[in-house]
Design an enzyme around this catalytic site. Structure first.
Site, PDB file in Angstrom:
ATOM      1  N   GLY A  39     -74.063-123.669 -98.662  1.00 27.90           N
ATOM      2  CA  GLY A  39     -73.560-124.899 -98.415  1.00 27.90           C
ATOM      3  C   GLY A  39     -73.888-125.378 -97.022  1.00 27.90           C
ATOM      4  N   ASP A  40     -74.069-124.680 -95.834  1.00 26.13           N
ATOM      5  CA  ASP A  40     -74.462-125.343 -94.807  1.00 26.13           C
ATOM      6  C   ASP A  40     -75.891-125.746 -94.655  1.00 26.13           C
ATOM      7  OD1 ASP A  40     -72.329-124.805 -93.174  1.00 26.13           O
ATOM      8  OD2 ASP A  40     -72.836-122.881 -92.569  1.00 26.13           O
ATOM      9  N   ILE A  41     -76.781-125.155 -95.479  1.00 29.12           N
ATOM     10  CA  ILE A  41     -78.134-125.401 -95.583  1.00 29.12           C
ATOM     11  C   ILE A  41     -78.175-126.695 -96.389  1.00 29.12           C
ATOM     12  CG2 ILE A  41     -80.359-124.948 -96.609  1.00 29.12           C
ATOM     13  CD1 ILE A  41     -79.679-123.109 -94.304  1.00 29.12           C
TER      14      ILE A  41
END
Length: 781
Positions: free
Chosen positions: A549-551
């Site tokens: 999700g961060d990427i």
């Protein structure tokens, strides 16, 4: 519909179509070129797959097997600004390249290298790119992420490439851009490759527990919860206080547990105590109560629950897809654009409904050129003030830095980026107390400058304001209220620089009933359906533990940044892009929502199975934990597989002819395939299948990617650079490859505060005496 200044021609494929959807969200005119029988997605999910991927586009039908229609395509492209080209390597149509045309080529492995012509699907690219090695139980098979995440990583990178290309054509011929889906995946793995590069360690599949930080997947009374202890002593203290209030703390109130190393070492026991507590709570009630205490927890929601998420609905995230069959609710876009505009509906084009565009004369929207400037990168001359930390924000600014932007990372010795010092994330062969030797930090912050500044003081904020006035972009991923509390909300930023582009990247966004929620990547994955659909069944959810999700948030933020710069160049206006990491990840959930709203069938986790292909999954090979992913798309693939596994009688046998029939007999087929693969090295299985034209990919871990992948090596994906403190090491390459104005890994990450004097003197023109005075008063620390 207002006519767009930018026209895109899309030759679609599963790896390219999401790029076209992203560009529709930016307001660009996207013309989908379909074959006479229509795009294949018109026949998937009762046509709702087409509605999701191609709603808002225009449809032109061309038979590219004929000379006449190839000529029409050439004329259509002559009036385009971007060619989004997903055609297969070796069978692509010949098109004339024009100096103003940004040609973005999106393929599974790129247009060069020994595997450029390999057959591929989302599953096999997820395997060969390293994604599948990070998902699943430690003693079970690797698991694919749902909704074509490898395809969508390629798509959003292709959209980034298109926007970089638009900038590059201002100072020379428009570039050709090569997007390899495998490289897009390999550049998105958080710590998988980094653990090998910096610690000689190959992380195993983590199951339901995060490999680095104390987070995981837990059972609630009515489903699952994602979350954990967070990353600060305050969160542990608040969790313990809650357990004590409820009388369920067991022995966790013993002083030994105040030590974070002790908690990490004996995490299993701690999680057992937590699980007993959580199992009595309804998931939504617990998440709300936890967030009231500023603790990072979220209910694991499926697509139907996603539709009623109060935060997404308050911010008007969802849109209507309008077709001849009616109106259907679907996922929106990763951010509101431009200047906060939300796309409310997308019209689904009929087959060939915009045929007149094929013969319409048009001149591309080429801006005034600045003259050819060899060696100039797309973002040279752009200054970014980087107030981000950990992964999502730094991944965004890494992309900008790779392509030439001057990125000034603001830190302080008292509060540096946590990845510089947090033991679980430090990733180093040496001690974990040196902020300059963290492999995690050094990978995601290459090509940047670092200054140390005490922003908790009025004097430090004054310096920060001066830097804002000299910057094109301000990017931060603080909690939603932090910038306002610092006196640096968007209105103040505009006073300092009227055309500033401000990109905020809070977990939930700056508005809405959950804007104050504490968020980590696993919280976002839990809230968007990604976790709920990753597993073997509704009661056997495994989830997504690493920072996918961060990427995704970083990629969407980079897209937003580039689009905002393009908008500023056309209008002279900056803007605030209020990007919510929740919305960014939700935008990557593919057809999960429109399937439920359109067909009425709720998607559920189904392991590595596929709705159209069979067999489809991973198969154990020779050696410990060695696997090959295999995807049989059609009868030709099936016959080839039958020959290889020495079951030729199955090729045309009753009960094996269709994917549906083979799915029913999956146990029998899987056993036969495994009997063959189990005796061979995974690489040999993959190569034999590929020679037969069957999509296959070895499930590769970090070591495989670095040491064994001849294709990545041939393309020079990993780049060696020397860091002044950590020494020489390999860096992940730049997945968006421009043939001119190209991005690159120019320099290793900066030492903490290494550029403070140079930035204050060179950018702000402070005198040496003023800099010395600021340092003496502990402002530059």
């Amino acid at each position: 519909m207002v006519e767009s200044a930018i026209r895109v021609v899309e030759l679609s494929s599963p790896f390219a179509r999401f790029a076209g959807r992203v560009l529709v969200g930016l307001g660009y005119e996207v013309i989908l070129v379909e074959p006479p029988e229509g795009d294949p997605t018109r026949r998937e999910l009762d046509g709702y797959a087409f509605a999701h991927w191609h709603g808002g586009k225009r449809s032109v039908v061309l038979d590219l097997s004929t000379d006449a229609d190839r000529g029409v395509l050439d004329e259509l492209i002559a009036g385009a600004d971007i060619l989004l080209d997903g055609s297969t390597v070796g069978s692509e149509p010949s098109v004339s390249q024009h100096d103003s045309l940004v040609h973005v080529r999106v393929t599974p492995f790129g247009i060069t290298g020994p595997r450029r012509t390999w057959a591929a699907t989302n599953l096999t690219v997820a395997a060969s790119g390293g994604m599948m090695a990070q998902v699943g139980e430690p003693d079970g098979p690797p698991l694919s992420l749902p909704e074509g995440q490898a395809e969508q990583l390629a798509g959003v990178n292709a959209a980034i490439g298109a926007l970089l290309g638009l900038r590059a054509r201002r100072f020379g011929p428009a570039p050709f851009i090569d997007i390899s889906a495998q490289e897009c995946v390999a550049a998105s793995l958080e710590a998988a490759t980094l653990a090998y590069v910096h610690e000689d360690r190959i992380p195993g599949r983590p199951g339901r527990v995060h490999p680095l930080v104390p987070h995981g997947l837990f059972r609630a009374a009515d489903g699952f919860l994602g979350g954990g202890l967070g990353g600060s002593p305050r969160m542990w203290d608040a969790t313990l206080q809650w357990l004590i209030e409820e009388g369920v703390q067991d022995d966790l109130d013993h002083p030994r547990w105040s030590d974070p190393v002790e908690r990490k070492t004996h995490q299993d026991h701690l999680f057992e105590v937590l699980q007993r507590f959580l199992s009595k709570w309804p998931k939504e009630e617990f998440a709300v109560r936890a967030q009231d205490r500023k603790l990072p927890w979220a209910a694991v929601d499926g697509p139907a629950e996603l539709l009623i998420n109060p935060q997404l609905n308050d911010r008007d995230f969802f849109l209507d897809v309008v077709s001849d069959d009616g109106v259907t609710r679907d996922l929106g876009f990763g951010f509101a654009f431009p200047e906060g505009r939300r796309v409310r509906e997308l019209v689904v084009p009929g087959l060939g409904s915009d045929q007149s565009l094929a013969t319409e004369s048009r001149t591309p929207a080429v801006p005034p050129t600045e003259g050819t400037q060899p060696g100039r990168r797309s973002l040279d001359g752009i200054r970014v003030l980087d107030l981000t930390w950990v992964l999502a924000g730094p991944y965004c600014t890494r992309i900008l830095a790779d392509h030439g932007a001057e990125v000034i990372k603001v830190e302080s010795s008292g509060r540096p980026d946590p990845t510089r010092f947090a033991p679980a994330m430090h990733l180093s062969r040496g001690p974990h107390d040196d902020p300059d030797t963290s492999g995690y930090f050094n990978d995601v912050n290459r090509n940047k400058r670092s200054i140390t500044l005490n922003t908790r003081s009025p004097e430090g904020l004054a310096v920060l304001a001066d830097l804002i006035a000299e910057s094109d972009l301000v990017i931060e991923n603080f909690s939603s209220s932090v910038m306002e509390k610092m006196g640096l909300g968007y209105e103040r930023l505009r006073e300092l620089r009227p055309d500033i582009v401000y990109v905020s990247m809070s977990g939930m966004g700056h508005t809405g009933p959950r804007s104050s929620w504490v968020s980590y990547a696993d919280i976002v994955s839990a809230s968007t359906g990604l976790t709920a659909l990753t597993g073997w069944g509704s009661e056997d959810v495994v989830g997504v533990i690493y920072g996918h999700g961060d990427i995704v948030a970083g990629l969407q933020a980079a897209t937003a940044t580039l689009a905002a710069l393009e908008h500023r160049d056309h209008t002279g206006r900056g803007q605030h892009v209020d990007l919510s990491q929740l919305e960014a990840m939700a935008a990557h959930m593919g057809t999960s929502v429109i399937q439920s709203t359109g067909t009425g069938r709720l998607p559920e986790p189904n392991g590595n199975a596929h709705a159209e292909y069979a067999p489809h999954g991973v198969f154990r090979c020779l050696g410990p934990d060695r696997w090959t992913a295999i995807a049989v798309r059609d009868e030709s693939d099936w016959r080839s597989l039958c020959e290889l596994i020495e079951r030729p009688e199955w090729s045309d046998a009753e009960g094996f002819r269709t994917a549906g029939q083979r799915r029913v007999r999956n146990p029998e087929i899987a056993a036969a395939v495994t009997a063959w693969t189990r005796t061979l090295p995974a690489e040999a299985v993959t190569e034999m299948l590929q020679r037969a034209g069957v999509p296959a990919g070895t499930v590769q871990d970090g070591r495989d990617l670095v040491e064994a992948d001849a294709h990545l090596r041939d393309r020079g994906f990993f780049v060696r650079r020397t860091h002044p403190r950590a020494g020489a090491f390999l860096h992940e390459g730049v997945p968006v490859r421009l043939d001119r104005a190209a991005g690159e890994v120019r320099s290793a990450a900066p030492l903490l505060g290494a550029d403070t004097d140079a930035v204050l003197g060179g950018v702000l023109r402070y005198s040496n005496d003023k800099i010395a005075d600021l340092r003496a008063n502990a402002i530059l620390c």
